[in-house]
Design an enzyme around this catalytic site. Structure first.
Site, PDB file in Angstrom:
ATOM      1  N   GLU A  62       0.833  -1.214   0.000  1.00  0.00           N
ATOM      2  CA  GLU A  62       0.000   0.000   0.000  1.00  0.00           C
ATOM      3  C   GLU A  62       0.864   1.259   0.000  1.00  0.00           C
ATOM      4  O   GLU A  62       0.568   2.220  -0.698  1.00  0.00           O
ATOM      5  CB  GLU A  62      -0.922   0.019   1.238  1.00  0.00           C
ATOM      6  CG  GLU A  62      -2.075  -0.951   1.153  1.00  0.00           C
ATOM      7  CD  GLU A  62      -2.962  -0.705  -0.055  1.00  0.00           C
ATOM      8  OE1 GLU A  62      -3.273   0.458  -0.336  1.00  0.00           O
ATOM      9  OE2 GLU A  62      -3.300  -1.680  -0.741  1.00  0.00           O
ATOM     10  N   CYS A 219     -13.041   3.769 -14.268  1.00  0.00           N
ATOM     11  CA  CYS A 219     -13.592   5.120 -14.088  1.00  0.00           C
ATOM     12  C   CYS A 219     -12.407   6.080 -13.937  1.00  0.00           C
ATOM     13  O   CYS A 219     -12.184   6.662 -12.898  1.00  0.00           O
ATOM     14  CB  CYS A 219     -14.488   5.133 -12.854  1.00  0.00           C
ATOM     15  SG  CYS A 219     -15.440   6.662 -12.689  1.00  0.00           S
ATOM     16  N   CYS A 226     -17.785   4.875 -19.492  1.00  0.00           N
ATOM     17  CA  CYS A 226     -19.092   5.275 -20.037  1.00  0.00           C
ATOM     18  C   CYS A 226     -18.955   6.341 -21.130  1.00  0.00           C
ATOM     19  O   CYS A 226     -19.901   6.606 -21.863  1.00  0.00           O
ATOM     20  CB  CYS A 226     -19.979   5.816 -18.921  1.00  0.00           C
ATOM     21  SG  CYS A 226     -19.230   7.208 -18.069  1.00  0.00           S
ATOM     22  N   CYS A 233     -20.242   0.046 -18.394  1.00  0.00           N
ATOM     23  CA  CYS A 233     -20.001   0.254 -16.961  1.00  0.00           C
ATOM     24  C   CYS A 233     -21.208  -0.233 -16.162  1.00  0.00           C
ATOM     25  O   CYS A 233     -22.339   0.181 -16.418  1.00  0.00           O
ATOM     26  CB  CYS A 233     -19.741   1.726 -16.665  1.00  0.00           C
ATOM     27  SG  CYS A 233     -19.569   1.988 -14.895  1.00  0.00           S
ATOM     28  N   CYS A 239     -25.369   5.994 -11.765  1.00  0.00           N
ATOM     29  CA  CYS A 239     -24.295   6.975 -11.603  1.00  0.00           C
ATOM     30  C   CYS A 239     -24.816   8.386 -11.888  1.00  0.00           C
ATOM     31  O   CYS A 239     -25.323   8.676 -12.969  1.00  0.00           O
ATOM     32  CB  CYS A 239     -23.145   6.629 -12.546  1.00  0.00           C
ATOM     33  SG  CYS A 239     -21.850   7.860 -12.523  1.00  0.00           S
TER      34      CYS A 239
HETATM   35  S1  SF4 Z   1     -20.907   5.497 -15.357  1.00  0.00           S
HETATM   36 FE1  SF4 Z   1     -20.144   6.584 -13.591  1.00  0.00          FE
HETATM   37  S2  SF4 Z   1     -18.974   5.043 -12.462  1.00  0.00           S
HETATM   38 FE2  SF4 Z   1     -19.254   4.254 -14.568  1.00  0.00          FE
HETATM   39  S3  SF4 Z   1     -17.416   4.889 -15.659  1.00  0.00           S
HETATM   40 FE3  SF4 Z   1     -18.986   6.453 -15.969  1.00  0.00          FE
HETATM   41  S4  SF4 Z   1     -18.590   7.978 -14.394  1.00  0.00           S
HETATM   42 FE4  SF4 Z   1     -17.519   6.114 -13.785  1.00  0.00          FE
END
Ligand code: SF4
Length: 397
Positions: A62, A219, A226, A233, A239
C-alpha cells in the site's frame, strides 16, 4: 373528521430522511455487489501483493503504491520483500539499506516512515500488527485510507478506503461536485464510502481490491468507460455524473499552481576511484539520502546559469570551506570539469542542477560526520536521489 389515509399526508422530514437513508443503503448494496461481480471479469489479477493476509506485506504494498506506478511496484515490491520479509527484519535493518532499496521510487519520506513504523510496531505491539484503523492511524506514514486497506485486506474489517481514485469514483457515482481540497467535501465522501461497503465482512478483501481496480482502470480521470464506445459500466444506471452528463466535470478540477524552478550547483569530488558523498538531513528534500555537496537552492526566476561566467573555485570556496574543508585543501584541486545541467521535476517544484567534477591530487579529510568518501564500486549500497545516481553512474566510469 381526521383523514386516516396516510397517502394523503405530506411526507414528514423523518419519512424523507428514512426513505433517503434506505435508498442510499439499497444503492450502496447494489454498488458493492455490482463491483464485486465486475471484478471477477475485469479486476486486476496476479499482482504480487494480492491474496495476502499478512498485514506487513499488505502495508508495504500500500505504501509503495501510493505515489508509484503499478508497473514499477511490480518490479520493486518482490525485491523489497525478499530483503525485508518481516516487520522485524525491516525494523532492525540499517536505514541506509532501506533508503538504498527505495532509490528511484521517489517520495523518500515513505521509506523513512516505513522504517520508523516497523520499529514502533516492534516496540509498542511486540511485532504484531494492530488490527484497528484507530491504532494504525497513530503510526508514521499511515493515514485513514491506508489503515482501512490494511484492516479490510488482512482482518476483513468493514473499513472504507478513500484514495484519489476512489474519491473520483464516489464523487461521480453520487454526483459530489465540491472542491476535493475542502474538508466538508472530504467528510461527505467518507460518508458515502461507508454507505457503499458490503454488508458481509468476508467480502471486504475482494470489494476493496475491486474498488481500487475500478478507479484505476475503468472510471479513470480522462477516459471513463461510459464515455467510450464501450458502454458497459455496471454503475451507469445509477451513476449521478453519467445521468447529468457531467462525467468530465466531476470531480471538480483544482487549478494547479505553476511549479517554481530552483537552481543549484553540485560538486562531485573525485580522488582516484573514490568520490565524496554527503548525507542529507532527514527533514530536507531527499531526506536521509546521500547526495553531492551543493550550493543552497535558489529560485531561478529570470536568472539563467551561464557556467562560463562562474568562478567555480570561488563558488567551491564559499560552499565548502566554512563547513567541511580547510583552506589548504583548495591547493589539491588538479582540475575542474563542467558537466551537462540536470533538470529534475518534483511534485511541486523543478530543480536545475549544474554539476562540476572536481579532480583532486590528494584526498580531503572530512570534518563533518555527514560526509563520506566511498568507492565508486560501492555506489549501489547507498540510497541516492535518482538523478544523482544517474549522473554518478555516467560520470564515474
Ligand atoms: S458510469 Fe459513472 S462510475 Fe461508470 S465509468 Fe462512468 S462515471 Fe464512472
Amino acid at each position: 373528521m381526521q383523514n386516516t389515509d396516510s397517502a394523503n399526508y405530506p411526507e414528514s422530514a423523518l419519512d424523507l430522511l428514512l426513505s433517503s437513508v434506505s435508498e442510499t443503503i439499497g444503492m450502496g448494496f447494489r454498488f458493492s455487489q455490482a463491483l464485486i461481480r465486475w471484478s471477477k471479469q475485469y479486476g486486476r489479477q496476479g499482482l504480487p501483493w494480492q491474496g495476502h493476509k499478512d498485514p506487513y506485506a499488505i502495508w508495504v504494498s500500500e505504501i509503495m503504491l501510493q505515489q508509484t506506478q503499478v508497473s514499477t511496484v511490480m518490479e520493486r515490491y518482490p525485491l523489497f520483500m525478499r530483503q525485508f520479509p518481516t516487520v522485524k527484519a525491516l525494523a532492525t535493518a540499517d536505514l541506509d539499506a532501506v533508503m538504498a532499496l527505495w532509490s528511484g521510487l521517489g517520495y523518500y519520506s515513505r521509506a523513512r516512515n516505513l522504517h520508523q513504523c516497523a520499529q514502533q510496531i516492534m516496540e509498542k505491539y511486540s511485532g504484531k500488527f494492530p488490527n484497528t484503523v484507530q491504532e494504525l492511524e497513530t503510526l508514521p506514514g499511515i493515514g485513514r485510507s491506508t489503515a482501512g486497506a490494511i484492516t479490510a485486506f488482512a482482518f476483513e474489517e468493514r473499513a472504507p478506503i478513500l484514495d484519489a481514485n476512489v474519491k473520483r469514483v464516489i464523487s461521480r457515482f453520487f454526483g459530489v461536485t465540491g472542491n476535493q481540497q475542502n474538508h466538508k467535501t472530504v467528510q461527505l465522501l467518507w460518508e458515502h464510502a461507508i454507505a457503499i461497503l458490503p454488508k458481509s465482512k468476508s467480502q471486504m478483501p475482494l470489494y476493496t481490491q475491486a474498488l481500487m481496480d475500478f478507479g484505476a482502470t475503468w472510471c479513470t480521470p480522462k477516459t471513463a468507460k461510459c464515455q467510450s464506445q464501450d458502454q458497459s459500466c455496471p454503475m451507469m444506471r445509477e451513476c449521478k455524473a453519467y445521468e447529468l452528463g457531467q462525467v468530465d466535470r466531476i470531480p471538480a478540477k483544482t487549478k494547479k499552481k505553476q511549479s517554481p524552478t530552483f537552481t543549484t550547483h553540485i560538486f562531485l569530488f573525485r580522488y582516484q576511484d573514490e568520490i565524496l558523498l554527503e548525507r542529507r538531513p532527514p527533514k530536507a528534500i531527499w531526506g536521509s539520502l546521500y547526495s553531492l555537496i551543493e550550493t543552497p537552492w535558489e529560485p531561478l526566476g529570470e536568472k539563467i546559469i551561464h557556467p562560463k561566467s562562474i568562478d567555480v573555485k570561488d563558488l567551491l570556496y564559499q560552499t565548502c570551506l566554512a563547513n567541511h574543508l580547510s583552506k589548504n585543501d583548495m591547493d589539491s584541486i588538479a582540475s575542474i570539469e563542467e558537466s551537462h545541467a540536470i533538470e529534475h521535476i518534483f511534485s511541486h517544484r523543478r530543480l536545475r542542477m549544474q554539476p562540476w567534477i572536481i579532480y583532486l591530487k590528494r584526498k580531503w579529510s572530512c570534518r563533518s560526520a555527514a560526509l563520506d568518501w566511498i568507492w565508486i564500486s560501492q555506489l549501489k549500497e547507498y540510497g541516492l536521489p535518482q538523478p544523482i545516481r544517474v549522473f554518478l553512474e555516467s560520470s564515474s566510469r
